[in-house]
Motif scaffolding. Structure first.
Motif, PDB file in Angstrom:
ATOM      1  N   VAL A 127       0.878  -1.175   0.000  1.00  0.00           N
ATOM      2  CA  VAL A 127       0.000   0.000   0.000  1.00  0.00           C
ATOM      3  C   VAL A 127       0.915   1.225   0.000  1.00  0.00           C
ATOM      4  CG1 VAL A 127      -1.780   1.265   1.268  1.00  0.00           C
ATOM      5  CG2 VAL A 127      -1.792  -1.246   1.260  1.00  0.00           C
TER       6      VAL A 127
ATOM      7  N   PRO B 228      -3.172   7.343  -1.964  1.00  0.00           N
ATOM      8  CA  PRO B 228      -4.160   6.376  -2.476  1.00  0.00           C
ATOM      9  C   PRO B 228      -4.069   6.307  -4.000  1.00  0.00           C
ATOM     10  CG  PRO B 228      -5.179   7.897  -0.900  1.00  0.00           C
ATOM     11  CD  PRO B 228      -3.800   8.417  -1.179  1.00  0.00           C
ATOM     12  N   ASN B 229      -4.023   5.115  -4.548  1.00  0.00           N
ATOM     13  CA  ASN B 229      -3.884   4.991  -6.012  1.00  0.00           C
ATOM     14  C   ASN B 229      -4.882   3.990  -6.598  1.00  0.00           C
ATOM     15  OD1 ASN B 229      -2.627   2.771  -4.861  1.00  0.00           O
ATOM     16  ND2 ASN B 229      -1.002   2.649  -6.369  1.00  0.00           N
ATOM     17  N   PRO B 230      -6.197   4.255  -6.381  1.00  0.00           N
ATOM     18  CA  PRO B 230      -7.169   3.360  -7.018  1.00  0.00           C
ATOM     19  C   PRO B 230      -7.028   3.429  -8.534  1.00  0.00           C
ATOM     20  CG  PRO B 230      -8.262   4.926  -5.545  1.00  0.00           C
ATOM     21  CD  PRO B 230      -6.843   5.362  -5.687  1.00  0.00           C
TER      22      PRO B 230
ATOM     23  N   ASN C 271     -11.680  -2.650  -8.809  1.00  0.00           N
ATOM     24  CA  ASN C 271     -10.434  -2.323  -8.110  1.00  0.00           C
ATOM     25  C   ASN C 271     -10.026  -3.472  -7.201  1.00  0.00           C
ATOM     26  OD1 ASN C 271      -8.866   0.449  -7.975  1.00  0.00           O
ATOM     27  ND2 ASN C 271     -10.963   0.919  -8.633  1.00  0.00           N
TER      28      ASN C 271
ATOM     29  N   TYR D 283      -9.138  -6.783  -9.093  1.00  0.00           N
ATOM     30  CA  TYR D 283      -8.088  -6.656 -10.108  1.00  0.00           C
ATOM     31  C   TYR D 283      -7.015  -7.745  -9.997  1.00  0.00           C
ATOM     32  CZ  TYR D 283      -4.311  -4.709 -12.895  1.00  0.00           C
ATOM     33  OH  TYR D 283      -3.317  -4.549 -13.822  1.00  0.00           O
TER      34      TYR D 283
ATOM     35  N   GLN E 299     -10.521   5.797  -0.341  1.00  0.00           N
ATOM     36  CA  GLN E 299      -9.650   5.313  -1.428  1.00  0.00           C
ATOM     37  C   GLN E 299      -8.468   4.528  -0.869  1.00  0.00           C
ATOM     38  OE1 GLN E 299      -8.362   8.240  -4.310  1.00  0.00           O
ATOM     39  NE2 GLN E 299     -10.410   9.116  -4.494  1.00  0.00           N
ATOM     40  N   GLN E 300      -7.895   5.016   0.232  1.00  0.00           N
ATOM     41  CA  GLN E 300      -6.740   4.310   0.794  1.00  0.00           C
ATOM     42  C   GLN E 300      -7.167   2.955   1.360  1.00  0.00           C
ATOM     43  OE1 GLN E 300      -3.837   4.000   0.187  1.00  0.00           O
ATOM     44  NE2 GLN E 300      -2.502   5.248   1.461  1.00  0.00           N
TER      45      GLN E 300
ATOM     46  N   CYS F 119      -7.529   0.617  -1.429  1.00  0.00           N
ATOM     47  CA  CYS F 119      -6.227   0.085  -1.860  1.00  0.00           C
ATOM     48  C   CYS F 119      -5.760  -1.036  -0.934  1.00  0.00           C
ATOM     49  CB  CYS F 119      -5.179   1.202  -1.913  1.00  0.00           C
ATOM     50  SG  CYS F 119      -5.530   2.420  -3.198  1.00  0.00           S
TER      51      CYS F 119
ATOM     52  N   ARG G 273      -7.788  -4.016  -1.957  1.00  0.00           N
ATOM     53  CA  ARG G 273      -7.224  -4.567  -3.204  1.00  0.00           C
ATOM     54  C   ARG G 273      -6.017  -5.461  -2.889  1.00  0.00           C
ATOM     55  NH1 ARG G 273      -5.631   0.104  -7.018  1.00  0.00           N
ATOM     56  NH2 ARG G 273      -3.694   0.083  -5.847  1.00  0.00           N
ATOM     57  N   ALA G 274      -5.192  -5.010  -1.925  1.00  0.00           N
ATOM     58  CA  ALA G 274      -4.030  -5.817  -1.522  1.00  0.00           C
ATOM     59  C   ALA G 274      -4.470  -7.104  -0.819  1.00  0.00           C
ATOM     60  CB  ALA G 274      -3.114  -4.995  -0.612  1.00  0.00           C
TER      61      ALA G 274
END
Length: 253
Positions: free
Chosen positions: A92, A96-98, A106, A109, A155-156, A159, A162-163
């Motif tokens: 991370v 934040p990089n959505p 997201n 992915y 958003q963070q 992320c 997502r991880a």
């Protein structure tokens, strides 16, 4: 869960061409704990973090020496599959990089790029990852909205979800709250403490109060050296080295 050693670092050195960035780093990172890495800018914190999932390999002219093991396996072994390593070690970033995709896509992915297309499986894993990041109740009716349409704090956490979706064992966080407001930071810190029940977390932070609040152990880096490593409470209240005390009390850095 067992708090045995998950990551073993012994006499580890790292170079950007002729720049000796990390010098004989030796310490163990325990399973299901939060390890924070503190130190002034340019001390090697982020470089070290990126060594754990070999992201520095992407920079020409870098080389590593010494031992860096995860679960007993040398991650710099030439036979090691770096793609598999990055499934095991999630990351991370500072901002934040959505992706410019839906909230659902997201989170899904990493599963999709690993060849998983089963809709029900994806739905279950996305839902669980969003629940694990305390985001499900906030976005469950907005899964088709763009991931960039939610707040910075959300958003963070997206992320982080997502991880988590690819079920890593280790999560690396590089200044994950530096772009967030105090309320979002508090939510993220609460999340980190919750996640350590299942994951090994290594976090780089400039924020001394944050390190004191959320980490079990702390490593203090200075100019590529590991100056001190120990339980967070001891590092912050009874550091063994004067320079650690000076950094923590804000006399430099």
């Amino acid at each position: 869960m067992d708090n045995g050693t998950r990551i073993k670092v012994k006499d580890f050195n790292f170079y950007y061409t002729n720049n000796h960035c990390l010098k004989d780093i030796t310490f163990d990172i325990a399973n299901c704990q939060v390890t924070s890495i503190i130190g002034p800018s340019g001390c090697g914190k982020t470089t070290f973090l990126r060594c754990i999932n070999r992201m520095n390999d992407l920079i020409p002219g870098t080389r590593a020496e010494g031992l860096l093991q995860i679960d007993g396996r040398d991650i710099y072994d030439k036979e090691l599959d770096v793609v598999d390593l990055r499934k095991q070690v999630g990351m991370v970033f500072q901002k934040p990089n959505p992706f410019p995709k839906t909230i659902f896509e997201n989170v899904a992915y990493g599963l999709r790029i690993n060849g998983i297309g089963d809709r029900r499986f994806l739905q279950e894993r996305v839902e669980q990852s969003l629940k694990d990041t305390a985001l499900w109740d906030e976005v469950k009716d907005r899964l088709n909205d763009n991931g960039l349409a939610i707040s910075g704090g959300q958003q963070q956490r997206l992320c982080v979800a997502r991880a988590l979706a690819i079920q890593p064992e280790v999560i690396l966080m590089d200044e994950p709250a530096s772009a967030l407001d105090p309320i979002s930071t508090a939510k993220l810190e609460e999340l980190i403490v919750h996640l350590k029940e299942k994951y090994t977390i290594v976090i780089v932070t400039h924020n001394m109060q944050q390190a004191a609040r959320i980490s079990d152990v702390t490593a203090f880096f200075m100019q590529g050296d590991l100056v001190e490593f120990g339980k967070t409470g001891e590092i912050f209240t009874k550091p063994k080295k004067k320079i650690t005390e000076e950094y923590i009390t804000g006399r430099f850095g």
